[in-house]
Scaffold this motif. Structure first.
Motif, PDB file in Angstrom:
ATOM      1  N   GLU A  61       0.843  -1.204  -0.071  1.00 21.21           N
ATOM      2  CA  GLU A  61       0.201   0.294   0.131  1.00 21.21           C
ATOM      3  C   GLU A  61       0.847   1.310   0.081  1.00 21.21           C
ATOM      4  N   LYS A  62       1.945   1.270   0.703  1.00 16.68           N
ATOM      5  CA  LYS A  62       2.866   2.508   0.838  1.00 16.68           C
ATOM      6  C   LYS A  62       3.225   2.826  -0.646  1.00 16.68           C
ATOM      7  N   THR A  63       3.553   1.897  -1.316  1.00 14.58           N
ATOM      8  CA  THR A  63       3.898   2.216  -3.008  1.00 14.58           C
ATOM      9  C   THR A  63       2.995   3.113  -3.467  1.00 14.58           C
ATOM     10  N   TYR A  64       1.553   2.571  -3.297  1.00 16.37           N
ATOM     11  CA  TYR A  64       0.398   3.557  -4.105  1.00 16.37           C
ATOM     12  C   TYR A  64       0.372   4.997  -3.461  1.00 16.37           C
ATOM     13  N   SER A  65       0.580   4.866  -2.189  1.00  9.64           N
ATOM     14  CA  SER A  65       0.245   6.361  -1.516  1.00  9.64           C
ATOM     15  C   SER A  65       1.372   7.086  -2.053  1.00  9.64           C
ATOM     16  N   GLU A  66       2.610   6.622  -1.861  1.00 13.31           N
ATOM     17  CA  GLU A  66       3.778   7.256  -2.197  1.00 13.31           C
ATOM     18  C   GLU A  66       3.711   7.980  -3.640  1.00 13.31           C
ATOM     19  N   LEU A  67       3.146   7.018  -4.680  1.00 16.46           N
ATOM     20  CA  LEU A  67       2.963   7.449  -5.927  1.00 16.46           C
ATOM     21  C   LEU A  67       2.040   8.627  -6.247  1.00 16.46           C
ATOM     22  N   GLY A  68       1.163   8.675  -5.253  1.00 18.24           N
ATOM     23  CA  GLY A  68       0.260   9.856  -5.449  1.00 18.24           C
ATOM     24  C   GLY A  68       0.774  11.075  -4.935  1.00 18.24           C
ATOM     25  N   ARG A  69       1.751  10.921  -3.961  1.00 19.59           N
ATOM     26  CA  ARG A  69       2.379  12.300  -3.605  1.00 19.59           C
ATOM     27  C   ARG A  69       3.311  12.595  -4.759  1.00 19.59           C
ATOM     28  N   LEU A  70       4.084  11.877  -5.127  1.00 16.61           N
ATOM     29  CA  LEU A  70       4.970  12.128  -6.415  1.00 16.61           C
ATOM     30  C   LEU A  70       4.314  12.577  -7.457  1.00 16.61           C
ATOM     31  N   LYS A  71       3.254  12.135  -8.007  1.00 18.33           N
ATOM     32  CA  LYS A  71       2.333  12.529  -9.064  1.00 18.33           C
ATOM     33  C   LYS A  71       2.261  14.217  -8.802  1.00 18.33           C
ATOM     34  N   ALA A  72       1.929  14.521  -7.540  1.00 19.74           N
ATOM     35  CA  ALA A  72       1.791  16.103  -7.557  1.00 19.74           C
ATOM     36  C   ALA A  72       3.038  16.743  -7.604  1.00 19.74           C
ATOM     37  N   ILE A 100       0.228  -1.356 -11.460  1.00 23.99           N
ATOM     38  CA  ILE A 100       1.068  -0.074 -11.162  1.00 23.99           C
ATOM     39  C   ILE A 100       0.636   0.703 -12.208  1.00 23.99           C
ATOM     40  N   MET A 101       1.037   0.490 -13.352  1.00 23.38           N
ATOM     41  CA  MET A 101       0.975   1.430 -14.834  1.00 23.38           C
ATOM     42  C   MET A 101      -0.492   1.855 -14.967  1.00 23.38           C
ATOM     43  N   ARG A 102      -1.527   0.938 -14.737  1.00 27.23           N
ATOM     44  CA  ARG A 102      -2.836   1.086 -14.751  1.00 27.23           C
ATOM     45  C   ARG A 102      -3.454   2.199 -13.690  1.00 27.23           C
ATOM     46  N   ARG A 103      -3.048   1.650 -12.508  1.00 29.21           N
ATOM     47  CA  ARG A 103      -3.264   2.547 -11.158  1.00 29.21           C
ATOM     48  C   ARG A 103      -2.692   4.142 -11.370  1.00 29.21           C
ATOM     49  N   GLN A 104      -1.574   4.145 -11.645  1.00 27.74           N
ATOM     50  CA  GLN A 104      -0.924   5.310 -11.388  1.00 27.74           C
ATOM     51  C   GLN A 104      -0.404   5.765 -12.818  1.00 27.74           C
ATOM     52  N   PRO A 105      -0.936   6.432 -13.827  1.00 28.21           N
ATOM     53  CA  PRO A 105      -0.315   6.745 -15.072  1.00 28.21           C
ATOM     54  C   PRO A 105       1.015   7.839 -14.987  1.00 28.21           C
ATOM     55  N   ALA A 106       1.357   8.395 -13.762  1.00 33.12           N
ATOM     56  CA  ALA A 106       2.350   9.159 -13.409  1.00 33.12           C
ATOM     57  C   ALA A 106       3.711   8.631 -13.753  1.00 33.12           C
ATOM     58  N   VAL A 107       3.487   7.138 -13.550  1.00 32.09           N
ATOM     59  CA  VAL A 107       4.734   6.163 -13.459  1.00 32.09           C
ATOM     60  C   VAL A 107       5.076   5.970 -14.988  1.00 32.09           C
ATOM     61  N   ASP A 108       6.451   6.644 -15.454  1.00 34.22           N
ATOM     62  CA  ASP A 108       6.956   6.119 -16.422  1.00 34.22           C
ATOM     63  C   ASP A 108       7.405   5.055 -16.879  1.00 34.22           C
ATOM     64  N   PHE A 109       7.942   4.173 -15.880  1.00 30.26           N
ATOM     65  CA  PHE A 109       8.379   2.830 -16.215  1.00 30.26           C
ATOM     66  C   PHE A 109       8.415   2.013 -14.989  1.00 30.26           C
ATOM     67  N   TYR A 127      12.596   8.786 -22.357  1.00 29.44           N
ATOM     68  CA  TYR A 127      12.772  10.216 -22.986  1.00 29.44           C
ATOM     69  C   TYR A 127      12.244  10.161 -24.537  1.00 29.44           C
ATOM     70  N   ARG A 128      12.552   8.938 -25.252  1.00 28.25           N
ATOM     71  CA  ARG A 128      12.202   8.835 -26.673  1.00 28.25           C
ATOM     72  C   ARG A 128      10.890   8.539 -26.611  1.00 28.25           C
ATOM     73  N   ALA A 129      10.183   8.256 -25.475  1.00 30.01           N
ATOM     74  CA  ALA A 129       8.638   7.966 -25.596  1.00 30.01           C
ATOM     75  C   ALA A 129       8.457   6.767 -26.536  1.00 30.01           C
ATOM     76  N   LEU A 130       9.245   5.863 -26.330  1.00 30.19           N
ATOM     77  CA  LEU A 130       9.142   4.512 -27.399  1.00 30.19           C
ATOM     78  C   LEU A 130       8.202   3.360 -26.420  1.00 30.19           C
ATOM     79  N   GLY A 131       8.037   3.843 -25.367  1.00 28.30           N
ATOM     80  CA  GLY A 131       6.784   3.231 -24.522  1.00 28.30           C
ATOM     81  C   GLY A 131       7.169   1.945 -23.897  1.00 28.30           C
ATOM     82  N   GLN A 132       8.296   1.370 -24.097  1.00 28.77           N
ATOM     83  CA  GLN A 132       8.505  -0.016 -23.333  1.00 28.77           C
ATOM     84  C   GLN A 132       8.684   0.623 -21.727  1.00 28.77           C
ATOM     85  N   ARG A 133       7.732   0.071 -21.189  1.00 29.66           N
ATOM     86  CA  ARG A 133       7.738   0.909 -19.603  1.00 29.66           C
ATOM     87  C   ARG A 133       7.660  -0.501 -18.810  1.00 29.66           C
TER      88      ARG A 133
END
Ligand code: SAH
Ligand code: SF4
Ligand code: F3S
Length: 449
Positions: A61-72, A100-109, A127-133
């Protein structure tokens, strides 16, 4: 590259076990040549890595709550025209990367524990936005081969991963799924890393592995410890975590013979009930464990034992819990970790009937911890009046204070000069609490210090 010279700021937050601490250091090593220097706050960082733990529900759970803060923070940086890359590493990444990718789109990979050597490529692709995440393959061998040999250590103690993964499949545990099969690093690679650490002033090594005593390189863990002890500068060796099933004669004997091997052993038992141990798939009984402890103490009478316990495993009765207290009473641990059973997705125990109510788990945990705390306090109190060799590690919180560790891993505080850091000196223990010892330099040490 020093922090000041670094053009890009890297923030790594680490959860979970010491293997994650080691991995975080290695991630920083991989990223340094790319111009990333460590910073201790996420605000404004160019790259944020969350090194996550999946062991209990709370950890995940800590992962997801921390990701919420990081998104801001990411949005704030974007508003100023900057960019923050967010990566999720570690065991949650391995277990539920897609989620993770589904729940928090702010995650790049997302990058699993065996893929850290791919970090530069993953960043470039982002950076090249090739999308291998998503990189979460199992190939421990590649990971270690591809990590830089040089490590950026500063302290006198260091972690060194020698083994990864687990084949034990305890029915409550996610580790065999997040860290893959048991893998032992080649002896030569470990020796080379250890020599490098010694050259940088490291005097104490803690060898790490999910089942470190299953180390299968030449001579097993005992053989490895004997070789490491020959490296000039390496005076102390510890290892964690051991499984009772892998505690072989050679390793027990080494505790009696090898001065560098510290008299401290983390040897989790989890429960004192044979029915529960069987349902946990631990592969040993309480009697087997107690006899093992006897043999270890015969080789090294003063050894300090540490353990892990789970209360409220599915179906655990009051009587079965009492058996855990009885085992604790017989062993008298110097230190221990204890947890309420947490059902983990995909593990066999999570589907068992007889899940124990939360209030019962809380009750049992409190009773167990009271007993463990009492023993820890007694163990520390027994050091008062003794003189122990202490490896000094850092300055303390109070002015004029330096802090080190006893052979039994207790923190020891004394009034003394910072020049003691990196040395091993005899300390007369004057006071003890549950968490630490206080003392003064013994007379013969003052002469040299
Ligand atoms: N490889 C080590 C450590 C594994 S994880 C070992 O075998 O001992 C560290 C500790 O977390 C375990 O020893 C266990 O006590 C605890 N743990 C693991 N899974 C758990 C779960 N589902 N619920 C509660 N505690 C758990
Ligand atoms: Fe988990 Fe058991 Fe393996 Fe330890 S031995 S990591 S508790 S499965
Ligand atoms: Fe957690 Fe993974 Fe370690 S689940 S305890 S970080 S091996």
């Amino acid at each position: 590259m020093s922090d000041q010279q670094a053009k890009k700021r890297l923030y790594i937050k680490t959860y979970g076990c010491q293997m994650n601490v080691y991995d975080s250091e290695r991630m920083a090593d991989v990223l340094a040549p790319l111009g990333y220097g460590l910073t201790d706050t996420p605000e404004g960082a160019d790259l944020v890595v969350l090194n996550t733990c999946h062991i209990r529900e709370k950890a995940t759970e800590k992962t997801y709550s921390e990701l919420g803060r990081l998104k801001a923070l990411k949005l704030a940086k974007a508003a100023e025209g900057g960019a923050m890359t967010i990566a999720v590493a570690g065991c949650v990444a391995q277990a539920e990367g897609a989620e993770i990718m589904r729940r928090q789109p702010a995650v790049d990979f997302v990058v699993g524990p065996q893929s850290y050597h791919q970090l530069p490529e993953l960043i470039a692709r982002t950076y090249r936005a090739l999308g291998q995440r998503l990189a979460a393959e199992f190939a421990a061998e590649e990971k270690f081969d591809a990590l830089p040999v040089d490590r950026a250590v500063t302290g006198v103690t260091a972690f060194l991963t020698v083994q990864e993964g687990c084949d034990k499949f305890c029915t409550f545990c996610v580790v065999p799924y997040t860290r893959g099969a048991e893998y032992s690093r080649p002896v030569e690679a470990i020796l080379a890393e250890a020599r490098g650490l010694a050259a940088k002033g490291v005097r104490e090594l803690t060898l790490l592995g999910q089942n470190v005593n299953a180390y299968a390189g030449a001579g097993g863990l005992a053989g490895l410890a004997r070789q490491l002890a020959k490296i000039s500068g390496i005076d102390r060796i510890r290892y964690t975590t051991s499984h009772p099933r892998d505690m072989d004669e050679a390793l027990i004997a080494a505790h009696g013979e090898l001065d560098a091997l510290m008299p401290f052993l983390h040897l989790p038992v989890q429960s004192g009930s044979d029915r529960v141990l069987k349902a946990m798939n631990r592969g040993h009984t309480s009697d087997h464990y107690l006899r093992l402890v006897e043999r270890i103490r015969a080789a090294r009478p003063d050894i300090a034992l540490s353990g892990d316990f789970i209360v409220g495993f599915p179906g655990e009765t009051d009587r079965e819990f009492e058996q855990t207290l009885e085992l604790v009473g017989q062993v008298r641990y110097a230190q221990a970790f204890s947890f309420k059973y947490s059902p983990r997705p995909g593990t066999p125990a999570s589907a068992l009937a007889g899940q124990v109510p939360e209030s019962v788990k809380e009750d049992r945990l409190a009773r167990l911890q009271d007993l463990l705390n009492e023993h820890q306090t007694d163990f520390n109190a027994a050091q008062a009046g003794r003189t122990l060799p202490v490896l000094f590690e850092k300055i303390g919180r109070r002015p004029g204070q330096v802090v080190g560790r006893s052979p039994y891993l207790q923190p020891v505080h004394i009034e003394g000069s910072p020049s003691l850091i990196g040395t091993i000196a005899p300390v007369e223990i004057t006071q003890a609490t549950r968490g630490s010892l206080t003392g003064r330099l013994a007379q013969d040490a003052m002469a040299v210090a």
